[in-house]
Design a protein around this motif. Structure first.
Motif, PDB file in Angstrom:
ATOM      1  N   PRO A  68       0.828  -1.204   0.000  1.00 61.03           N
ATOM      2  CA  PRO A  68       0.000   0.000   0.000  1.00 61.03           C
ATOM      3  C   PRO A  68       0.866   1.259   0.000  1.00 61.03           C
ATOM      4  N   GLY A  69       0.532   2.188  -0.881  1.00 65.38           N
ATOM      5  CA  GLY A  69       1.302   3.414  -0.994  1.00 65.38           C
ATOM      6  C   GLY A  69       2.351   3.388  -2.083  1.00 65.38           C
ATOM      7  N   VAL A  70       2.629   2.193  -2.637  1.00 64.33           N
ATOM      8  CA  VAL A  70       3.621   2.049  -3.704  1.00 64.33           C
ATOM      9  C   VAL A  70       2.913   1.536  -4.954  1.00 64.33           C
ATOM     10  N   ASN A  71       2.992   2.297  -6.038  1.00 56.44           N
ATOM     11  CA  ASN A  71       2.373   1.850  -7.285  1.00 56.44           C
ATOM     12  C   ASN A  71       3.237   0.803  -7.964  1.00 56.44           C
ATOM     13  N   GLY A  72       2.586  -0.095  -8.703  1.00 59.44           N
ATOM     14  CA  GLY A  72       3.309  -1.153  -9.383  1.00 59.44           C
ATOM     15  C   GLY A  72       3.857  -2.167  -8.395  1.00 59.44           C
ATOM     16  N   ILE A  73       4.860  -2.924  -8.849  1.00 60.79           N
ATOM     17  CA  ILE A  73       5.489  -3.910  -7.977  1.00 60.79           C
ATOM     18  C   ILE A  73       6.751  -3.321  -7.366  1.00 60.79           C
ATOM     19  N   VAL A  74       7.186  -3.919  -6.248  1.00 60.09           N
ATOM     20  CA  VAL A  74       8.344  -3.397  -5.524  1.00 60.09           C
ATOM     21  C   VAL A  74       9.034  -4.549  -4.808  1.00 60.09           C
ATOM     22  N   ASP A  75      10.326  -4.399  -4.556  1.00 61.79           N
ATOM     23  CA  ASP A  75      11.090  -5.403  -3.815  1.00 61.79           C
ATOM     24  C   ASP A  75      10.703  -5.377  -2.340  1.00 61.79           C
ATOM     25  N   LEU A  76      10.541  -6.567  -1.761  1.00 64.23           N
ATOM     26  CA  LEU A  76      10.218  -6.716  -0.339  1.00 64.23           C
ATOM     27  C   LEU A  76      11.413  -7.305   0.396  1.00 64.23           C
ATOM     28  N   ASN A  77      11.686  -6.775   1.590  1.00 65.69           N
ATOM     29  CA  ASN A  77      12.865  -7.183   2.352  1.00 65.69           C
ATOM     30  C   ASN A  77      12.519  -7.381   3.822  1.00 65.69           C
ATOM     31  N   ALA A  78      13.242  -8.290   4.460  1.00 68.98           N
ATOM     32  CA  ALA A  78      13.080  -8.535   5.887  1.00 68.98           C
ATOM     33  C   ALA A  78      14.407  -8.296   6.604  1.00 68.98           C
ATOM     34  N   PHE A  79      14.314  -7.799   7.830  1.00 70.99           N
ATOM     35  CA  PHE A  79      15.482  -7.662   8.713  1.00 70.99           C
ATOM     36  C   PHE A  79      15.621  -8.944   9.513  1.00 70.99           C
ATOM     37  N   ALA A  80      16.854  -9.337   9.813  1.00 76.33           N
ATOM     38  CA  ALA A  80      17.114 -10.652  10.391  1.00 76.33           C
ATOM     39  C   ALA A  80      16.636 -10.828  11.829  1.00 76.33           C
ATOM     40  N   GLY A  81      16.484  -9.746  12.590  1.00 76.03           N
ATOM     41  CA  GLY A  81      16.168  -9.888  14.006  1.00 76.03           C
ATOM     42  C   GLY A  81      14.770  -9.438  14.375  1.00 76.03           C
ATOM     43  N   ASP A  82      14.554  -9.306  15.694  1.00 79.05           N
ATOM     44  CA  ASP A  82      13.260  -8.824  16.169  1.00 79.05           C
ATOM     45  C   ASP A  82      13.289  -7.299  16.277  1.00 79.05           C
ATOM     46  N   ARG A  83      12.231  -6.718  16.827  1.00 80.55           N
ATOM     47  CA  ARG A  83      12.151  -5.253  16.864  1.00 80.55           C
ATOM     48  C   ARG A  83      13.197  -4.644  17.804  1.00 80.55           C
ATOM     49  N   SER A  84      13.547  -5.346  18.862  1.00 80.98           N
ATOM     50  CA  SER A  84      14.608  -4.849  19.741  1.00 80.98           C
ATOM     51  C   SER A  84      15.944  -4.860  19.022  1.00 80.98           C
ATOM     52  N   ASP A  85      16.190  -5.930  18.271  1.00 80.48           N
ATOM     53  CA  ASP A  85      17.413  -6.003  17.467  1.00 80.48           C
ATOM     54  C   ASP A  85      17.448  -4.876  16.445  1.00 80.48           C
ATOM     55  N   TRP A  86      16.296  -4.582  15.855  1.00 74.84           N
ATOM     56  CA  TRP A  86      16.205  -3.514  14.857  1.00 74.84           C
ATOM     57  C   TRP A  86      16.560  -2.162  15.470  1.00 74.84           C
ATOM     58  N   THR A  87      16.035  -1.902  16.646  1.00 68.97           N
ATOM     59  CA  THR A  87      16.332  -0.633  17.324  1.00 68.97           C
ATOM     60  C   THR A  87      17.822  -0.512  17.609  1.00 68.97           C
ATOM     61  N   ARG A  88      18.431  -1.608  18.063  1.00 69.62           N
ATOM     62  CA  ARG A  88      19.864  -1.585  18.348  1.00 69.62           C
ATOM     63  C   ARG A  88      20.670  -1.413  17.067  1.00 69.62           C
ATOM     64  N   TRP A  89      20.255  -2.116  16.001  1.00 72.00           N
ATOM     65  CA  TRP A  89      20.985  -1.996  14.737  1.00 72.00           C
ATOM     66  C   TRP A  89      20.928  -0.558  14.213  1.00 72.00           C
ATOM     67  N   LEU A  90      19.753   0.032  14.243  1.00 73.68           N
ATOM     68  CA  LEU A  90      19.631   1.427  13.801  1.00 73.68           C
ATOM     69  C   LEU A  90      20.537   2.352  14.611  1.00 73.68           C
ATOM     70  N   GLY A  91      20.569   2.142  15.908  1.00 75.77           N
ATOM     71  CA  GLY A  91      21.386   2.993  16.761  1.00 75.77           C
ATOM     72  C   GLY A  91      22.868   2.914  16.448  1.00 75.77           C
ATOM     73  N   SER A  92      23.298   1.732  15.998  1.00 71.62           N
ATOM     74  CA  SER A  92      24.732   1.549  15.737  1.00 71.62           C
ATOM     75  C   SER A  92      25.120   1.822  14.288  1.00 71.62           C
ATOM     76  N   ARG A  93      24.169   1.771  13.357  1.00 71.70           N
ATOM     77  CA  ARG A  93      24.521   1.822  11.936  1.00 71.70           C
ATOM     78  C   ARG A  93      24.027   3.058  11.203  1.00 71.70           C
ATOM     79  N   ARG A  94      23.184   3.852  11.829  1.00 63.84           N
ATOM     80  CA  ARG A  94      22.739   5.075  11.160  1.00 63.84           C
ATOM     81  C   ARG A  94      23.909   6.046  10.973  1.00 63.84           C
ATOM     82  N   GLN A  95      23.807   6.876   9.970  1.00 59.27           N
ATOM     83  CA  GLN A  95      24.819   7.907   9.755  1.00 59.27           C
ATOM     84  C   GLN A  95      24.812   8.884  10.911  1.00 59.27           C
ATOM     85  N   ARG A  96      26.003   9.378  11.258  1.00 58.63           N
ATOM     86  CA  ARG A  96      26.153  10.325  12.386  1.00 58.63           C
ATOM     87  C   ARG A  96      26.165  11.755  11.874  1.00 58.63           C
TER      88      ARG A  96
END
Length: 262
Positions: free
Chosen positions: A234-262
């Motif tokens: 929803p919100g994207v016209n046509g087809i689009v690539d779908l991706n999953a992150f390897a961990g849970d939501r806590s892992d995602w929060t930690r990954w973002l904190g360590s890998r986002r640009q500073r």
């Protein structure tokens, strides 16, 4: 990933956005993917399905046109990589249009570079840096490494050792500039033919649209899994690539904190 083509020696090229027809995810429900998404080429998942992972996102280019990021975010899009550059002379206009709107909707976004085997790694890293401003809070860059058999200008396939060296060179230059190393996207054939498992310190974004990555990339660690190239969101016209992150939501929060640009 959907590709745009470039040519050596041409001046910087900017093409307009596409205007794909809208699709309704409810018309394309598919087993094994998030309930709010769809897939135009569904299949059964014999091993662990994408829906077993709680954090999902998309990657897109000009082919998806303007994206309604608020709607995409509400449907479960938690991150996005957008194509910015290819080779040393091509720009994708979708990034300049969609990236600010993704940020405004609260979707972490990053730019990606599609590698072109008739330019040096340094040229390409510098082209990416020239066109993607460093921005605190954005995702790390992503480097798309795959064979482009449809390119009318470059059918070169360097030796595996050269490919690995080019990945390292590009990653080092980009990491110094953005303060965080790029993730490396690849496909099963490219990974196998170039011995990418020999690389150290690389965070992989692996394509595997018919099986879990553990089947296509035995024993390889991964952080992102591209599980469909024919998704409907929803919100994207046509087809689009779908991706999953390897961990849970806590892992995602930690990954973002360590890998986002500073």
């Amino acid at each position: 990933m959907v590709l745009a083509l470039s040519a050596c020696g041409r001046p910087p090229e900017v093409k307009g956005l596409m205007n794909p027809a809208p699709l309704d995810a409810s018309d394309h429900r598919a087993p094994g993917i998030p309930a709010s998404f769809g897939d135009t080429r569904p299949h059964d998942w014999s091993a662990r399905a994408p829906s077993a992972y709680p954090v999902h996102g998309i990657d897109a280019a000009r082919y998806q046109g303007r994206i309604d990021w608020s709607r995409a975010q509400r449907s479960g899009v938690s991150f996005a990589w957008l194509k910015v550059t290819e080779g040393g002379d091509l720009l994708d206009p979708g990034y300049a249009i969609n990236a600010p709107q993704a940020r405004a909707a609260g979707v972490p976004v990053g730019g990606y570079h599609f590698y072109y085997f008739c330019r040096t790694a340094r040229e390409q890293a510098e082209w990416f840096i020239r066109n993607v401003p460093k921005r605190g809070g954005d995702l790390p860059p992503m480097l798309d490494m795959e064979w482009n058999h449809t390119s009318p200008t470059c059918q070169r396939r360097p030796p595996a050792a050269t490919v690995r060296a080019d990945i390292t060179t590009f990653a080092q230059i980009v990491a110094r500039h953005y303060g965080t190393a790029p993730v490396v996207y690849t496909t099963p054939d490219f990974y196998r033919e170039n011995g990418l498992g020999q690389l150290s310190g690389v965070e992989f974004f692996l394509r595997s649209t018919t099986a879990h990555p553990s089947v296509r990339y035995p024993e390889e660690r991964w952080t992102f899994w591209q599980y469909s190239g024919t998704g409907v969101v929803p919100g994207v016209n046509g087809i689009v690539d779908l991706n999953a992150f390897a961990g849970d939501r806590s892992d995602w929060t930690r990954w973002l904190g360590s890998r986002r640009q500073r």
